[in-house]
Design a protein around this motif. Structure first.
Motif, PDB file in Angstrom:
ATOM      1  N   ASP A  25      -4.375  -0.067  -8.803  1.00 10.34           N
ATOM      2  CA  ASP A  25      -3.418  -1.173  -8.839  1.00 10.34           C
ATOM      3  C   ASP A  25      -2.034  -0.780  -8.325  1.00 10.34           C
ATOM      4  O   ASP A  25      -1.158  -1.631  -8.171  1.00 10.34           O
ATOM      5  CB  ASP A  25      -3.321  -1.776 -10.249  1.00 10.34           C
ATOM      6  CG  ASP A  25      -3.110  -0.745 -11.349  1.00 10.34           C
ATOM      7  OD1 ASP A  25      -3.576   0.393 -11.209  1.00 10.34           O
ATOM      8  OD2 ASP A  25      -2.485  -1.088 -12.363  1.00 10.34           O
ATOM      9  N   HIS A  26      -1.863   0.508  -8.033  1.00  9.89           N
ATOM     10  CA  HIS A  26      -0.621   1.007  -7.464  1.00  9.89           C
ATOM     11  C   HIS A  26      -0.806   1.591  -6.061  1.00  9.89           C
ATOM     12  O   HIS A  26       0.172   1.765  -5.341  1.00  9.89           O
ATOM     13  CB  HIS A  26      -0.025   2.091  -8.365  1.00  9.89           C
ATOM     14  CG  HIS A  26       0.345   1.589  -9.718  1.00  9.89           C
ATOM     15  ND1 HIS A  26       1.644   1.301 -10.088  1.00  9.89           N
ATOM     16  CD2 HIS A  26      -0.424   1.306 -10.792  1.00  9.89           C
ATOM     17  CE1 HIS A  26       1.662   0.857 -11.328  1.00  9.89           C
ATOM     18  NE2 HIS A  26       0.420   0.850 -11.782  1.00  9.89           N
ATOM     19  N   SER A  27      -2.039   1.891  -5.699  1.00  9.24           N
ATOM     20  CA  SER A  27      -2.251   2.658  -4.468  1.00  9.24           C
ATOM     21  C   SER A  27      -3.191   2.024  -3.455  1.00  9.24           C
ATOM     22  O   SER A  27      -3.038   2.229  -2.253  1.00  9.24           O
ATOM     23  CB  SER A  27      -2.800   4.051  -4.828  1.00  9.24           C
ATOM     24  OG  SER A  27      -4.061   3.935  -5.484  1.00  9.24           O
ATOM     25  N   GLY A  72       6.842   5.931   1.974  1.00  5.15           N
ATOM     26  CA  GLY A  72       5.883   5.220   1.148  1.00  5.15           C
ATOM     27  C   GLY A  72       5.577   6.091  -0.054  1.00  5.15           C
ATOM     28  O   GLY A  72       4.937   7.143   0.075  1.00  5.15           O
ATOM     29  N   VAL A  73       6.053   5.703  -1.233  1.00 10.01           N
ATOM     30  CA  VAL A  73       5.967   6.536  -2.433  1.00 10.01           C
ATOM     31  C   VAL A  73       4.854   6.019  -3.343  1.00 10.01           C
ATOM     32  O   VAL A  73       4.837   4.835  -3.703  1.00 10.01           O
ATOM     33  CB  VAL A  73       7.305   6.544  -3.195  1.00 10.01           C
ATOM     34  CG1 VAL A  73       7.225   7.435  -4.429  1.00 10.01           C
ATOM     35  CG2 VAL A  73       8.452   7.005  -2.284  1.00 10.01           C
ATOM     36  N   ALA A 101       4.498   9.654   3.692  1.00 12.21           N
ATOM     37  CA  ALA A 101       3.871   9.393   2.394  1.00 12.21           C
ATOM     38  C   ALA A 101       4.367  10.429   1.391  1.00 12.21           C
ATOM     39  O   ALA A 101       4.481  11.620   1.716  1.00 12.21           O
ATOM     40  CB  ALA A 101       2.356   9.465   2.506  1.00 12.21           C
ATOM     41  N   VAL A 102       4.657   9.976   0.189  1.00 16.61           N
ATOM     42  CA  VAL A 102       5.130  10.871  -0.880  1.00 16.61           C
ATOM     43  C   VAL A 102       4.235  10.664  -2.093  1.00 16.61           C
ATOM     44  O   VAL A 102       4.111   9.544  -2.603  1.00 16.61           O
ATOM     45  CB  VAL A 102       6.594  10.569  -1.251  1.00 16.61           C
ATOM     46  CG1 VAL A 102       7.094  11.563  -2.298  1.00 16.61           C
ATOM     47  CG2 VAL A 102       7.502  10.592  -0.027  1.00 16.61           C
ATOM     48  N   LYS A 127      18.151   1.647  -0.336  1.00 15.60           N
ATOM     49  CA  LYS A 127      19.390   2.254  -0.810  1.00 15.60           C
ATOM     50  C   LYS A 127      20.218   2.626   0.414  1.00 15.60           C
ATOM     51  O   LYS A 127      19.835   3.508   1.180  1.00 15.60           O
ATOM     52  CB  LYS A 127      19.133   3.494  -1.666  1.00 15.60           C
ATOM     53  CG  LYS A 127      20.430   4.194  -2.095  1.00 15.60           C
ATOM     54  CD  LYS A 127      20.172   5.329  -3.051  1.00 15.60           C
ATOM     55  CE  LYS A 127      21.393   6.228  -3.220  1.00 15.60           C
ATOM     56  NZ  LYS A 127      22.642   5.514  -3.513  1.00 15.60           N
ATOM     57  N   ASP A 128      21.314   1.941   0.604  1.00 16.20           N
ATOM     58  CA  ASP A 128      22.127   2.112   1.808  1.00 16.20           C
ATOM     59  C   ASP A 128      21.229   1.867   3.030  1.00 16.20           C
ATOM     60  O   ASP A 128      20.654   0.809   3.157  1.00 16.20           O
ATOM     61  CB  ASP A 128      22.803   3.483   1.807  1.00 16.20           C
ATOM     62  CG  ASP A 128      23.669   3.689   0.560  1.00 16.20           C
ATOM     63  OD1 ASP A 128      24.304   2.706   0.122  1.00 16.20           O
ATOM     64  OD2 ASP A 128      23.696   4.812   0.017  1.00 16.20           O
ATOM     65  N   ASP A 129      21.033   2.872   3.877  1.00 12.34           N
ATOM     66  CA  ASP A 129      20.196   2.653   5.063  1.00 12.34           C
ATOM     67  C   ASP A 129      18.812   3.284   4.933  1.00 12.34           C
ATOM     68  O   ASP A 129      18.081   3.399   5.912  1.00 12.34           O
ATOM     69  CB  ASP A 129      20.898   3.197   6.314  1.00 12.34           C
ATOM     70  CG  ASP A 129      21.201   4.686   6.207  1.00 12.34           C
ATOM     71  OD1 ASP A 129      21.071   5.253   5.094  1.00 12.34           O
ATOM     72  OD2 ASP A 129      21.573   5.298   7.223  1.00 12.34           O
ATOM     73  N   VAL A 130      18.422   3.677   3.721  1.00  9.79           N
ATOM     74  CA  VAL A 130      17.114   4.287   3.480  1.00  9.79           C
ATOM     75  C   VAL A 130      16.185   3.239   2.867  1.00  9.79           C
ATOM     76  O   VAL A 130      16.542   2.565   1.898  1.00  9.79           O
ATOM     77  CB  VAL A 130      17.226   5.516   2.553  1.00  9.79           C
ATOM     78  CG1 VAL A 130      15.866   6.207   2.426  1.00  9.79           C
ATOM     79  CG2 VAL A 130      18.272   6.493   3.056  1.00  9.79           C
ATOM     80  N   LYS A 131      14.984   3.109   3.432  1.00 10.05           N
ATOM     81  CA  LYS A 131      14.048   2.067   3.007  1.00 10.05           C
ATOM     82  C   LYS A 131      12.752   2.694   2.477  1.00 10.05           C
ATOM     83  O   LYS A 131      12.173   3.576   3.104  1.00 10.05           O
ATOM     84  CB  LYS A 131      13.736   1.133   4.170  1.00 10.05           C
ATOM     85  CG  LYS A 131      14.984   0.411   4.721  1.00 10.05           C
ATOM     86  CD  LYS A 131      14.632  -0.441   5.920  1.00 10.05           C
ATOM     87  CE  LYS A 131      15.843  -1.223   6.436  1.00 10.05           C
ATOM     88  NZ  LYS A 131      16.854  -0.325   7.049  1.00 10.05           N
ATOM     89  N   PHE A 132      12.319   2.191   1.321  1.00 13.87           N
ATOM     90  CA  PHE A 132      11.135   2.706   0.646  1.00 13.87           C
ATOM     91  C   PHE A 132      10.139   1.585   0.366  1.00 13.87           C
ATOM     92  O   PHE A 132      10.528   0.446   0.109  1.00 13.87           O
ATOM     93  CB  PHE A 132      11.494   3.301  -0.726  1.00 13.87           C
ATOM     94  CG  PHE A 132      12.496   4.404  -0.731  1.00 13.87           C
ATOM     95  CD1 PHE A 132      12.093   5.734  -0.723  1.00 13.87           C
ATOM     96  CD2 PHE A 132      13.859   4.129  -0.776  1.00 13.87           C
ATOM     97  CE1 PHE A 132      13.019   6.765  -0.761  1.00 13.87           C
ATOM     98  CE2 PHE A 132      14.796   5.149  -0.817  1.00 13.87           C
ATOM     99  CZ  PHE A 132      14.375   6.463  -0.801  1.00 13.87           C
ATOM    100  N   MET A 133       8.866   1.933   0.371  1.00 13.16           N
ATOM    101  CA  MET A 133       7.834   1.127  -0.272  1.00 13.16           C
ATOM    102  C   MET A 133       7.395   1.960  -1.468  1.00 13.16           C
ATOM    103  O   MET A 133       6.893   3.086  -1.308  1.00 13.16           O
ATOM    104  CB  MET A 133       6.656   0.879   0.673  1.00 13.16           C
ATOM    105  CG  MET A 133       5.737  -0.229   0.228  1.00 13.16           C
ATOM    106  SD  MET A 133       6.418  -1.856   0.571  1.00 13.16           S
ATOM    107  CE  MET A 133       4.933  -2.861   0.410  1.00 13.16           C
ATOM    108  N   PHE A 134       7.634   1.459  -2.673  1.00 10.74           N
ATOM    109  CA  PHE A 134       7.239   2.188  -3.879  1.00 10.74           C
ATOM    110  C   PHE A 134       6.016   1.502  -4.465  1.00 10.74           C
ATOM    111  O   PHE A 134       6.095   0.397  -4.989  1.00 10.74           O
ATOM    112  CB  PHE A 134       8.381   2.201  -4.893  1.00 10.74           C
ATOM    113  CG  PHE A 134       8.054   2.955  -6.162  1.00 10.74           C
ATOM    114  CD1 PHE A 134       8.261   4.324  -6.236  1.00 10.74           C
ATOM    115  CD2 PHE A 134       7.533   2.299  -7.262  1.00 10.74           C
ATOM    116  CE1 PHE A 134       7.952   5.019  -7.400  1.00 10.74           C
ATOM    117  CE2 PHE A 134       7.215   2.981  -8.422  1.00 10.74           C
ATOM    118  CZ  PHE A 134       7.433   4.347  -8.493  1.00 10.74           C
ATOM    119  N   ASP A 135       4.877   2.153  -4.333  1.00 11.22           N
ATOM    120  CA  ASP A 135       3.573   1.630  -4.730  1.00 11.22           C
ATOM    121  C   ASP A 135       3.162   0.469  -3.821  1.00 11.22           C
ATOM    122  O   ASP A 135       3.989  -0.153  -3.154  1.00 11.22           O
ATOM    123  CB  ASP A 135       3.531   1.230  -6.204  1.00 11.22           C
ATOM    124  CG  ASP A 135       3.377   2.435  -7.123  1.00 11.22           C
ATOM    125  OD1 ASP A 135       3.093   3.541  -6.622  1.00 11.22           O
ATOM    126  OD2 ASP A 135       3.548   2.278  -8.348  1.00 11.22           O
TER     127      ASP A 135
END
Length: 300
Positions: free
Chosen positions: A70-72, A62-63, A88-89, A30-38
């Motif tokens: 299967d998610h973690s 890393g959320v 980590a979130v 999102k804009d300049d913010v980068k996530f790994m979700f699961d």
């Protein structure tokens, strides 16, 4: 712009060089913010991401939606692939790091279980990230980006299957998924030539909305949407990810779709554990669904 790249899903899309496993992982920018979700279930997640040129070293968060394998469990390879600078979130740590199981038929006295947990400890996570952030209610991560958990359970018909249990002391107890969280991202307002006129006529109208990214939605997707809207004072416009209706009956699926539509959810991008029957019922009810398989990208 919000970019959501499906790094892992149960099915693969047009790129046959990628692998599909039972699991979920999104790379989100999102804009300049980068996530790994699961993180999916294993190293296949990271190999897919490498093939799609995901910038591992630039990921800031890393959320973990919850701690089912299967998610973690794919997080066990995060350091190997260079995701070392991220925070980590995760949700309620007392629940997240408990041993999770699925109760299966058979066994002595019917007490046969399959391990479903993440396979690592709080100390392991802390040693491999820049910091660990616990989302207890809502946690602002960046401008227009929140993690949300501790969901209200007002829709009592959104029941968690009784087979899900966790180890607590010397016994197995029902897993209520207190650790489950979602990611809420504020959508950018689209340019509208009648915007100024509309605002004059409706001064209290909310222009922006939210994209809600979910892992499995064990607490119930309607409960989750209602909680997010109440906490952040913005409507959810699109729901993305898994909503765990693959074994639900038609009555529950239809009620879920009706409730989402009534709350103003306009689009859906359901995958992973959502189930094929959901797609059929969404079509009948006139709700657009964008299926996100491994390799698919959604831009909002």
């Amino acid at each position: 712009m919000i970019k959501i790249l499906t790094v892992m899903d149960n099915e693969v899309s047009g790129n046959q060089g990628l692998k599909a496993c039972h699991g979920l992982s999104f790379y989100i920018q999102k804009d300049d913010v980068k996530f790994m979700f699961d993180f999916g279930p294993g190293p296949e997640t990271w190999e897919n991401a490498r093939r799609m040129n995901v910038p591992f070293k630039e990921i800031q968060y890393g959320v973990f939606s919850h701690s089912h394998y299967d998610h973690s469990s794919g997080f066990l390879w995060a350091e190997e692939y260079g995701m070392t600078g991220a925070a980590a979130v995760y949700g309620a740590e007392d629940s997240f790091f408990q041993a999770k199981y699925s109760a299966e038929k058979g066994g002595r006295g019917g007490n046969a279980y399959t391990y479903m947990g993440c396979g690592f400890s709080k100390e392991y996570v802390a040693s491999r990230v820049s910091q660990a952030l616990v989302c207890r209610d809502s946690l602002k991560l960046a401008h227009g980006c929140w993690a949300v958990g501790n969901f209200q359970r007002d829709c009592l018909w959104e029941q968690i299957p009784g087979k899900y249990v966790k180890e607590e002391g010397s016994k197995m107890v029902p897993d209520l998924f207190e650790d489950e969280i979602c990611l809420a991202l504020e959508l950018q307002e689209k340019e509208d030539p009648n915007k100024d006129l509309d605002r004059k006529e409706n001064p209290d109208k909310k222009e922006n909305g939210l994209a809600l990214i979910a892992g499995c939605s064990h607490p119930g997707i309607v409960n989750m949407v209602k909680t997010v809207e109440k906490r952040l004072s913005m409507p959810v416009r699109i729901v993305i990810g898994g909503i765990h209706l693959m074994h639900a009956d038609d009555e529950r699926i239809q009620k879920t779709v009706r409730e989402l539509k009534a709350m103003g959810v306009k689009e859906a991008a359901f995958n992973h554990c959502s189930g094929s029957r959901l797609q059929e019922i969404l079509t009948v009810n006139g709700m657009k669904n964008i299926g996100l398989k491994t390799g698919d990208c959604l831009c909002l």
